[in-house]
Design a protein around this motif. Structure first.
Motif, PDB file in Angstrom:
ATOM      1  N   SER A   1       0.991  -1.327   0.128  1.00  0.00           N
ATOM      2  CA  SER A   1       0.174  -0.269   0.377  1.00  0.00           C
ATOM      3  C   SER A   1       0.932   1.314  -0.006  1.00  0.00           C
ATOM      4  O   SER A   1       1.931   0.983   0.237  1.00  0.00           O
ATOM      5  CB  SER A   1      -0.881   0.139   1.101  1.00  0.00           C
ATOM      6  N   GLY A   2       0.633   2.243  -0.698  1.00  0.00           N
ATOM      7  CA  GLY A   2       0.959   3.194  -1.027  1.00  0.00           C
ATOM      8  C   GLY A   2       0.799   4.101   0.408  1.00  0.00           C
ATOM      9  O   GLY A   2       2.009   5.603   0.227  1.00  0.00           O
ATOM     10  N   GLY A   3      -0.096   4.196   1.182  1.00  0.00           N
ATOM     11  CA  GLY A   3       0.055   4.868   2.798  1.00  0.00           C
ATOM     12  C   GLY A   3      -0.708   5.916   2.255  1.00  0.00           C
ATOM     13  O   GLY A   3      -1.784   6.056   1.082  1.00  0.00           O
TER      14      GLY A   3
ATOM     15  N   LEU B   1      -5.925   0.354  -3.625  1.00  0.00           N
ATOM     16  CA  LEU B   1      -5.602   0.661  -2.143  1.00  0.00           C
ATOM     17  C   LEU B   1      -4.413  -0.179  -1.774  1.00  0.00           C
ATOM     18  O   LEU B   1      -3.786   0.017  -0.358  1.00  0.00           O
ATOM     19  CB  LEU B   1      -6.949   0.362  -0.831  1.00  0.00           C
ATOM     20  N   PHE B   2      -4.524  -1.335  -2.647  1.00  0.00           N
ATOM     21  CA  PHE B   2      -3.619  -2.422  -2.507  1.00  0.00           C
ATOM     22  C   PHE B   2      -1.952  -2.595  -3.352  1.00  0.00           C
ATOM     23  O   PHE B   2      -1.062  -3.605  -3.971  1.00  0.00           O
ATOM     24  CB  PHE B   2      -4.049  -3.949  -2.315  1.00  0.00           C
TER      25      PHE B   2
ATOM     26  N   ASP C   1       5.818  -2.395  -5.365  1.00  0.00           N
ATOM     27  CA  ASP C   1       5.976  -1.726  -6.317  1.00  0.00           C
ATOM     28  C   ASP C   1       6.908  -0.432  -6.818  1.00  0.00           C
ATOM     29  O   ASP C   1       6.729  -0.672  -7.860  1.00  0.00           O
ATOM     30  CB  ASP C   1       4.584  -0.984  -6.351  1.00  0.00           C
ATOM     31  N   LEU C   2       7.621  -0.031  -5.598  1.00  0.00           N
ATOM     32  CA  LEU C   2       8.641   1.601  -6.569  1.00  0.00           C
ATOM     33  C   LEU C   2       9.552   1.124  -6.729  1.00  0.00           C
ATOM     34  O   LEU C   2      10.452   2.153  -7.131  1.00  0.00           O
ATOM     35  CB  LEU C   2       8.355   1.385  -5.077  1.00  0.00           C
ATOM     36  N   GLY C   3       9.803  -0.619  -6.467  1.00  0.00           N
ATOM     37  CA  GLY C   3      11.716  -0.137  -7.604  1.00  0.00           C
ATOM     38  C   GLY C   3      13.219   0.323  -6.391  1.00  0.00           C
ATOM     39  O   GLY C   3      12.598   0.793  -5.104  1.00  0.00           O
TER      40      GLY C   3
ATOM     41  N   PRO D   1      12.370   1.308  -1.087  1.00  0.00           N
ATOM     42  CA  PRO D   1      13.024   1.479   0.426  1.00  0.00           C
ATOM     43  C   PRO D   1      13.753   2.604   1.113  1.00  0.00           C
ATOM     44  O   PRO D   1      13.212   2.923   1.893  1.00  0.00           O
ATOM     45  CB  PRO D   1      15.282   0.755   0.427  1.00  0.00           C
ATOM     46  N   ALA D   2      14.354   3.845   0.546  1.00  0.00           N
ATOM     47  CA  ALA D   2      14.323   4.759   0.547  1.00  0.00           C
ATOM     48  C   ALA D   2      12.773   5.828   1.228  1.00  0.00           C
ATOM     49  O   ALA D   2      12.312   6.312   1.901  1.00  0.00           O
ATOM     50  CB  ALA D   2      14.129   5.890   0.024  1.00  0.00           C
ATOM     51  N   ALA D   3      11.529   5.561   0.525  1.00  0.00           N
ATOM     52  CA  ALA D   3      10.308   5.301  -0.353  1.00  0.00           C
ATOM     53  C   ALA D   3       9.734   4.988   2.043  1.00  0.00           C
ATOM     54  O   ALA D   3       9.182   6.013   2.551  1.00  0.00           O
ATOM     55  CB  ALA D   3       9.657   5.353  -0.932  1.00  0.00           C
TER      56      ALA D   3
END
Length: 331
Positions: free
Chosen positions: A196-198, A216-217, A223-225, A229-231
């Protein structure tokens, strides 16, 4: 002697824990597709543990301590929060509504636990424009953490901490102050999760509308490549730091199936170690099911007048009120 069942209707599995006189007696885990193929096995497992004084059933977004013999379709809608046009599809927690019906069909004494939204200990101004202030399973994790922390500090009323739950899809951070749940950053209004992107940007939601539950999932760490991790790390730190700025705490407990991955555990520790003493939340003796099922069993024991009765009083479960329609309206 009180004999109860706690549950965790998670995205990746449905966990059950049999709690007898304050001790773990048995536990089971079912995969969603396993139950979809053989729905009878859930009721068979539950009835195999009888006699039972109380079952804390799968509660989704939660209800204000509604008993199973009083549940209706409106309240089932509140717990699952799936639009009518999406029912019957693999959306959200797969099989949730059928799981609830299976528990009700057993005829056992059943209760549906509140989410953070229903608890009077979270001030009304923190509920504005919110649904997810910790779903019922997250409240159960907070209950497990409270039971552990209170033993360290000498009582529920002395217990102030945060608990971060990294699930297989969503992430939640909850704050307990003086033995009461007072704040949360969770789900789609919380930190970035594994799937989830929060927190949603309203402009993005508007541009991508109409949205489905499955949207929402998406947008999480997995998903972010390269940016994932930083996100994830920064989102979790911002959420926890924001909660701490309002309600200071020194201890942070980590929970959730997502932490079974070494990379996710490392990111969570990096995000939070500057904010307090961070440690994994211990399980109950002999328990291996997810923490939410363990906390749910503690709350069932408390509500049934067992060894942990004071836990329900500290969290003020009996004073739970309201419903999610107050925030989202009816469809």
């Amino acid at each position: 002697m009180v004999r109860v069942i706690g549950t965790d209707p998670g995205t990746s599995s449905l966990d059950l824990l049999l709690f007898d006189d304050g001790r773990v007696r048995d536990q089971r885990r079912f995969e969603p597709m396993e139950l979809k193929a053989n729905p009878e096995m859930l009721a068979d497992a539950i009835l195999g543990w009888t006699p039972i004084d109380l079952v804390a059933a799968p509660s989704g977004y939660g209800l204000p301590l509604v008993r199973g013999d009083r549940i209706d379709e409106d309240e089932l809608d509140q717990m699952s929060l799936v639009r009518p046009d999406e029912r019957g599809q693999d959306r959200g927690v797969i099989g949730f509504r059928s799981w609830v019906r299976a528990f009700l069909a057993t005829g056992l004494p059943t209760v549906f636990l509140p989410g953070g939204y229903h608890l009077p200990t979270i001030p009304a101004h923190r509920k504005v424009n919110a649904v997810d202030l910790g779903t019922a399973d997250k409240v159960a994790v907070a209950a497990l953490a409270l039971e552990h922390d209170a033993r360290l500090v000498g009582g529920y009323d002395r217990s102030t901490f945060a608990v971060v739950e990294v699930g297989s899809a969503f992430t939640a951070a909850l704050v307990v102050q003086g033995g009461r749940l007072v704040d949360a950053s969770a789900g789609t209004r919380g930190p970035l999760g594994l799937r989830s992107g929060g927190v949603w940007d309203g402009e993005m939601a508007c541009w991508r509308s109409p949205l489905s539950k499955q949207d929402l999932f998406r947008g999480g760490l997995d998903d972010l490549g390269p940016e994932g991790p930083a996100a994830f790390r920064e989102s979790l730190r911002k959420a926890a730091a924001g909660l701490r700025a309002v309600t200071p705490f020194e201890r942070i407990y980590l929970s959730g199936a997502g932490l079974d991955r070494d990379d996710v555990l490392g990111l969570a520790l990096e995000a939070l170690d500057c904010l307090g003493r961070v440690e994994r939340l211990p399980s109950l003796p002999n328990a291996w099911v997810k923490h939410a099922a363990q906390g749910s069993a503690l709350l069932a024991d408390a509500l049934a007048g067992g060894r942990h009765a004071a836990l329900a009083g500290s969290l003020r479960l009996a004073a739970a009120r309201g419903c999610v329609w107050d925030a989202v309206g009816r469809r």
